[in-house]
Design a protein around this motif. Structure first.
Motif, short mmCIF file in Angstrom:
data_model
loop_
_atom_site.label_atom_id
_atom_site.label_comp_id
_atom_site.label_asym_id
_atom_site.label_seq_id
_atom_site.Cartn_x
_atom_site.Cartn_y
_atom_site.Cartn_z
N ARG A 148 0.88 -1.17 -0.14
CA ARG A 148 0.01 -0.03 -0.03
C ARG A 148 0.83 1.36 0.18
O ARG A 148 1.97 1.29 0.53
CB ARG A 148 -0.99 0.16 1.00
CG ARG A 148 -0.25 0.22 2.58
CD ARG A 148 -1.10 -0.06 3.62
NE ARG A 148 -0.75 0.23 4.93
CZ ARG A 148 0.54 -0.45 5.54
NH1 ARG A 148 0.92 -1.52 4.72
NH2 ARG A 148 0.74 -0.22 6.50
N LYS A 151 0.14 4.88 4.31
CA LYS A 151 0.97 4.21 5.51
C LYS A 151 -0.24 3.90 6.46
O LYS A 151 -0.34 2.42 7.06
CB LYS A 151 1.66 5.33 6.40
CG LYS A 151 2.73 4.54 7.39
CD LYS A 151 3.97 5.35 7.78
CE LYS A 151 4.57 4.87 8.85
NZ LYS A 151 4.75 3.56 9.46
N MET A 153 -3.76 2.50 8.12
CA MET A 153 -4.93 1.70 7.71
C MET A 153 -6.03 2.43 8.13
O MET A 153 -6.30 2.41 9.40
CB MET A 153 -4.69 0.30 8.09
CG MET A 153 -3.52 -0.61 7.23
SD MET A 153 -3.69 -2.27 7.38
CE MET A 153 -3.60 -2.46 9.33
N ILE A 161 -9.63 -7.01 7.56
CA ILE A 161 -8.61 -7.96 7.93
C ILE A 161 -9.04 -9.01 8.70
O ILE A 161 -9.02 -10.24 8.87
CB ILE A 161 -7.26 -7.22 8.62
CG1 ILE A 161 -6.61 -6.28 7.57
CG2 ILE A 161 -6.41 -8.09 9.43
CD1 ILE A 161 -5.50 -5.71 8.08
N MET B 1 -0.02 5.29 16.00
CA MET B 1 -0.24 4.01 16.53
C MET B 1 0.38 2.99 15.60
O MET B 1 -0.01 2.82 14.44
CB MET B 1 -1.73 3.62 16.89
CG MET B 1 -2.43 4.55 18.13
SD MET B 1 -2.15 3.67 19.59
CE MET B 1 -3.29 2.52 19.54
N VAL B 3 0.42 -0.59 15.30
CA VAL B 3 -0.49 -1.71 14.86
C VAL B 3 -1.27 -1.42 13.71
O VAL B 3 -1.50 -2.16 12.58
CB VAL B 3 -1.25 -2.48 15.81
CG1 VAL B 3 -2.58 -1.68 16.34
CG2 VAL B 3 -1.88 -3.70 15.35
N TYR B 4 -1.58 -0.09 13.57
CA TYR B 4 -2.63 0.43 12.57
C TYR B 4 -1.87 0.69 11.26
O TYR B 4 -2.28 1.16 10.14
CB TYR B 4 -3.55 1.51 12.77
CG TYR B 4 -4.23 1.17 14.14
CD1 TYR B 4 -5.33 0.42 13.95
CD2 TYR B 4 -3.92 1.56 15.36
CE1 TYR B 4 -6.10 0.16 15.19
CE2 TYR B 4 -4.49 1.50 16.59
CZ TYR B 4 -5.92 0.59 16.42
OH TYR B 4 -6.38 0.39 17.39
N SER B 5 -0.52 0.48 11.21
CA SER B 5 0.30 0.45 10.07
C SER B 5 1.11 -0.91 9.57
O SER B 5 1.86 -0.92 8.79
CB SER B 5 1.16 1.63 9.93
OG SER B 5 2.07 1.74 11.29
N LYS B 6 0.65 -1.76 10.32
CA LYS B 6 1.33 -3.23 10.17
C LYS B 6 0.25 -4.15 10.05
O LYS B 6 -0.05 -4.63 11.02
CB LYS B 6 2.39 -3.42 11.44
CG LYS B 6 3.25 -2.36 11.74
CD LYS B 6 4.16 -3.32 12.97
CE LYS B 6 5.38 -2.03 13.01
NZ LYS B 6 4.99 -0.93 13.76
N PRO B 7 -0.10 -4.46 8.75
CA PRO B 7 -1.06 -5.48 8.49
C PRO B 7 -0.89 -6.63 9.09
O PRO B 7 -1.95 -7.59 9.64
CB PRO B 7 -1.13 -5.45 7.02
CG PRO B 7 -0.34 -4.47 6.52
CD PRO B 7 0.50 -3.60 7.35
N PHE B 10 -1.51 -6.83 12.60
CA PHE B 10 -2.78 -6.39 12.91
C PHE B 10 -3.69 -7.73 12.88
O PHE B 10 -4.66 -8.20 13.55
CB PHE B 10 -3.49 -5.63 11.95
CG PHE B 10 -4.64 -4.83 12.46
CD1 PHE B 10 -4.71 -3.53 12.99
CD2 PHE B 10 -5.91 -5.67 12.00
CE1 PHE B 10 -5.83 -3.03 13.26
CE2 PHE B 10 -6.98 -5.16 12.64
CZ PHE B 10 -7.10 -3.83 12.95
N ALA B 11 -3.25 -8.45 11.86
CA ALA B 11 -3.94 -9.85 11.39
C ALA B 11 -3.70 -10.80 12.69
O ALA B 11 -4.60 -11.50 13.11
CB ALA B 11 -3.60 -10.47 10.15
N LEU B 13 -2.84 -10.10 15.71
CA LEU B 13 -3.37 -9.87 16.86
C LEU B 13 -4.91 -10.26 16.89
O LEU B 13 -5.50 -10.63 17.86
CB LEU B 13 -3.35 -8.26 17.07
CG LEU B 13 -3.55 -7.69 18.27
CD1 LEU B 13 -2.31 -8.15 19.49
CD2 LEU B 13 -3.54 -6.16 18.36
N SER B 14 -5.51 -9.93 15.65
CA SER B 14 -7.04 -10.20 15.49
C SER B 14 -7.08 -11.63 15.67
O SER B 14 -8.05 -12.28 16.62
CB SER B 14 -7.25 -10.33 14.04
OG SER B 14 -7.32 -8.58 14.00
N VAL B 15 -6.28 -12.69 15.13
CA VAL B 15 -6.49 -14.12 15.25
C VAL B 15 -6.21 -14.44 16.71
O VAL B 15 -6.91 -15.23 17.27
CB VAL B 15 -5.48 -14.83 14.41
CG1 VAL B 15 -5.48 -16.41 14.78
CG2 VAL B 15 -5.65 -14.62 13.03
N LEU B 17 -6.84 -12.62 19.58
CA LEU B 17 -8.10 -12.20 20.00
C LEU B 17 -9.30 -13.26 19.94
O LEU B 17 -10.12 -13.47 20.81
CB LEU B 17 -8.47 -10.89 19.70
CG LEU B 17 -8.08 -9.66 20.71
CD1 LEU B 17 -8.52 -8.33 19.87
CD2 LEU B 17 -8.02 -9.89 21.83
#
Lengths: 469, 238
Positions: A148, A151, A153, A161, B1, B3-7, B10-11, B13-15, B17
């Motif tokens: 992307r 930066k 999301m 996601i 923040m 985590v909001y720029s690291k997919p 982020f994924a 962390l979601s798993v 949770l």
């Protein structure tokens, strides 16, 4: 930067696929609704209610809603990352595989190949196809995110996601089974555990197909439509993480007062009540985004789809947890009340948001205006009226049957035989059919308007080309 | 923040949770004794009953009929003893259902004679004129396919040998084709002549329906008998 780099062919492909499966699913739904009061319509084995009902639920949940979700996801993903889809040919393959899978799913369900687990009825070979399809989708989601050019999301990407990873976990765990032959398998779980795993899946399929991606659309398309930023970023953060965490604990509210261990039921009640908070976090965020601009409900035809849609989401997320309480579930469960509940969510929330998102996207992609605002308004009021007629009728029917099941004579014996409670529901089932018909007309108007918008833009593009030539 | 720029993070962390609730409410219970109690009274399905159950699944009967009686006074009065976890030890999948367009079937076994079921499946309206149940007469026109039966009971671990499966099928066929079978008249009426001497899908479905709740009823009967013995014994002492 050039917007035209972005590849919208798969967005369009999934949009038209969604409309196709929507019509099929609704026609089947109307047939089922009529079978309820006119059982002679069970003309052949494959038209009998038991087989047809799963075609309806799978056709709309996975044929229509999922196609709409894929369409919007491929669109939002490209816009929010300012990056074209990394593997466009893989995305095309995804589109073809998806439609082939849904067509085979419908045929196999008509033929009675059915695992009996709700919303996971497909037999194991099709489960394998679904998993492959999902991986193909996920590859593009994460590859595009990795490449992307934006930066941070945006909120919608979080929900995308969460859906992508959670649906994979849910689908695989619940469908683990041992094949007998190509068309038959038995789950690895037995009895109480099978029920518990199934409703963990069943409830979260609702959560991560009918809620999470639809919220992704809401957070993207509402601000775009009204040209206002989302009211609170912090509120959206809290709503997202608490929703994703809490949803997975609540499956057993579908199994109240069954032999599932009582503590699992109680935990499910507690988390269901808790879920009102993150759900309403999104509702409030949507309402406050409109602060001072409520006149857009009148002046901008798309706004009302989003606001009325999120309102039904709000109502849905209060009704759901309350009907899961032990005393209320004892009364309402197994009646049409629950059928009404589901249809408020699907007809009132999911379809409202998906159809508005499709209107928005076709105009943006084709750089054109909607074919007819008046038809869009007609579409809105028809699906709203149809849905309300449907759901309110089913709630009343549910309350009536629940009361009749519980009614006792002074000596403690039951007042009504089961068949007497069935007989009393015929008028409601006829009204429900009428509601479904009104709703279906609204969808026909929508599809006509959508197709004409797509066509008109083609013509103007052609005209423009001829003029410059 | 961050985590909001690291997919990927982020994924992940979601798993993590989603797996917390998943683990506590669905994975952990699989290993707890409370979800799989065993009772010697609950018997696995016979080969024919299992085939009937698979027809029940194929036709989606679970879309309109539940198989769990809840511990509520009016529900027990309507259907019978409420459902216990041990009853479902052999149920793969479970068939509890979610909507009662028709009545619960967890205790239907033995409630009606076979003849009632043949007539009712053939034409539900002939028994309840306002019933909206589809007619399933065509099941009597289909020969029961037992080609996979042994493989099925093996997958399910019921512990029958191939001979036992064949015996069970032969025994049930003998029962329903016998001249003194109580439901003979109605069975012959709904079954085409060429299939009367063999097993049809309807035969298997009836066998399955008659199994539902039968073990629990046996258990209740033996408990009642034991209680009666006790009270008689006590009065003798007195």
């Amino acid at each position: 930067m050039r917007e035209s780099v972005q590849d919208y062919s798969v967005v369009r492909g999934f949009a038209y696929s969604a409309l196709f499966w929507l019509v099929i699913g609704l026609v089947v739904g109307l047939w089922l609704a009529a079978e309820m009061f006119y059982p002679k319509l069970n003309l052949t084995p494959w038209l009998s209610f038991g087989r047809l009902r799963v075609v309806h639920t799978n056709g709309l949940a996975f044929g229509f809603a999922l196609a709409g979700i894929f369409s919007c996801t491929y669109y939002m993903l490209q816009r929010l990352t300012r990056t074209p889809i990394v593997f466009p040919r893989l995305a095309k393959f995804h589109l073809y595989l998806f439609n082939a899978a849904i067509a085979l799913a419908a045929l196999s369900l008509f033929a009675g190949m059915n695992t009996s687990k709700e919303y996971a009825e497909l037999e194991w070979p099709l489960d394998v196809v679904v998993v492959i399809m999902w991986v193909v989708f996920a590859v593009n989601v994460f590859a595009t995110l990795a490449r992307r050019r934006e930066k941070q999301m945006y909120i919608s990407l979080w929900y995308i996601i969460a859906m992508t990873v959670t649906v994979a976990v849910l689908y695989i765990v619940n469908n683990l089974s041992v094949p007998v032959n190509l068309f038959k398998s038995y789950p690895i779980y037995a009895g109480v555990n099978d029920a518990n795993v199934q409703w963990w899946y069943g409830h979260n399929a609702v959560g991560f197909v009918f809620t999470v991606p639809i919220l992704a659309m809401f957070y993207y398309f509402l601000p775009k439509t009204v040209n206002l930023p989302i009211y609170s970023h912090r509120l959206s953060i809290i709503s997202f993480w608490s929703l994703v965490f809490a949803y997975l604990w609540t499956g057993a509210h579908h199994l109240m007062l069954t032999p599932v261990p009582e503590w699992i039921q109680t935990v499910a009640i507690a988390f269901s009540i808790f879920l009102i908070a993150p759900s309403w976090g999104s509702v409030v965020n949507g309402y406050y985004t409109m602060r001072g601009n409520w006149e857009l409900m009148k002046t901008n035809y798309l706004t009302k789809f989003f606001i009325v849609g999120i309102t039904f989401y709000g109502l849905q997320t209060i009704q759901g947890p309350t009907q899961g309480l032990r005393t209320l579930t004892a009364f309402f469960h197994y009646t049409d009340y629950v059928v009404g509940h589901v249809h408020m969510g699907t007809m009132g929330w999911v379809t409202m948001i998906i159809s508005a998102a499709l209107y928005y996207m076709i105009q943006e992609m084709n750089k054109t205006e909607v074919f007819s605002v008046r038809l869009a308004n007609l579409h809105f009021y028809l699906i709203l009226a149809g849905q309300l007629l449907y759901t309110v009728t089913m709630w009343i029917a549910g309350i009536q049957q629940g009361a009749m099941w519980k009614a006792t004579n002074p000596d403690g014996s039951l007042t009504y035989s089961f068949i007497e409670t069935v007989a009393s529901l015929y008028p409601y089932w006829k009204i429900r059919f009428a509601g479904g018909l009104v709703y279906f007309l609204g969808i026909v108007v929508f599809i006509y308007n959508f197709i004409m918008t797509g066509r008109a833009s083609k013509r103007t593009a052609l005209d423009a080309g001829m003029k410059t030539a | 923040m961050g985590v909001y720029s690291k997919p990927a993070l982020f994924a992940l962390l979601s798993v993590v949770l989603i797996l917390v609730g998943t683990f506590v409410t669905t994975i952990l219970p699989i290993y707890l004794p409370t979800t799989q109690p065993v009772s010697s009274y609950i018997k696995p399905y016979t080969a024919v009953e299992l085939e009937g159950r698979d027809i029940y699944i194929r036709e989606g009967c679970n879309n309109c009929h539940t198989q769990t009686v809840r511990p509520l006074r009016t529900e027990v009065a309507r259907y019978g003893e409420y459902s216990k976890p041990e009853e479902f030890a052999y149920d793969r999948p479970h068939l509890w259902g979610s909507r009662r367009t028709g009545p619960d079937l967890a205790r239907v076994g033995g409630k009606y004679p076979d003849s009632w079921h043949y007539q009712h499946l053939y034409d539900p309206a002939s028994i309840s004129p306002v019933s909206n149940m589809p007619a399933y007469g065509w099941l009597a026109g289909r020969r029961l396919d037992t080609g996979y039966t042994f493989r099925k009971v093996s997958v399910l671990g019921y512990g029958y040998t191939r001979q036992e499966v064949e015996q069970q099928i032969a025994a049930y066929m003998e029962r329903v084709t016998a001249p003194d079978y109580a439901a003979r008249d109605v069975r012959n009426r709904v079954t085409p002549p060429e299939l009367r001497d063999t097993l049809t899908e309807m035969d298997a479905l009836v066998a399955y329906l008659q199994k539902l709740g039968r073990d629990v009823k046996e258990l209740e009967k033996s408990r009642r008998a034991a209680m009666l013995d006790k009270t008689i014994g006590m009065s003798e002492v007195r």
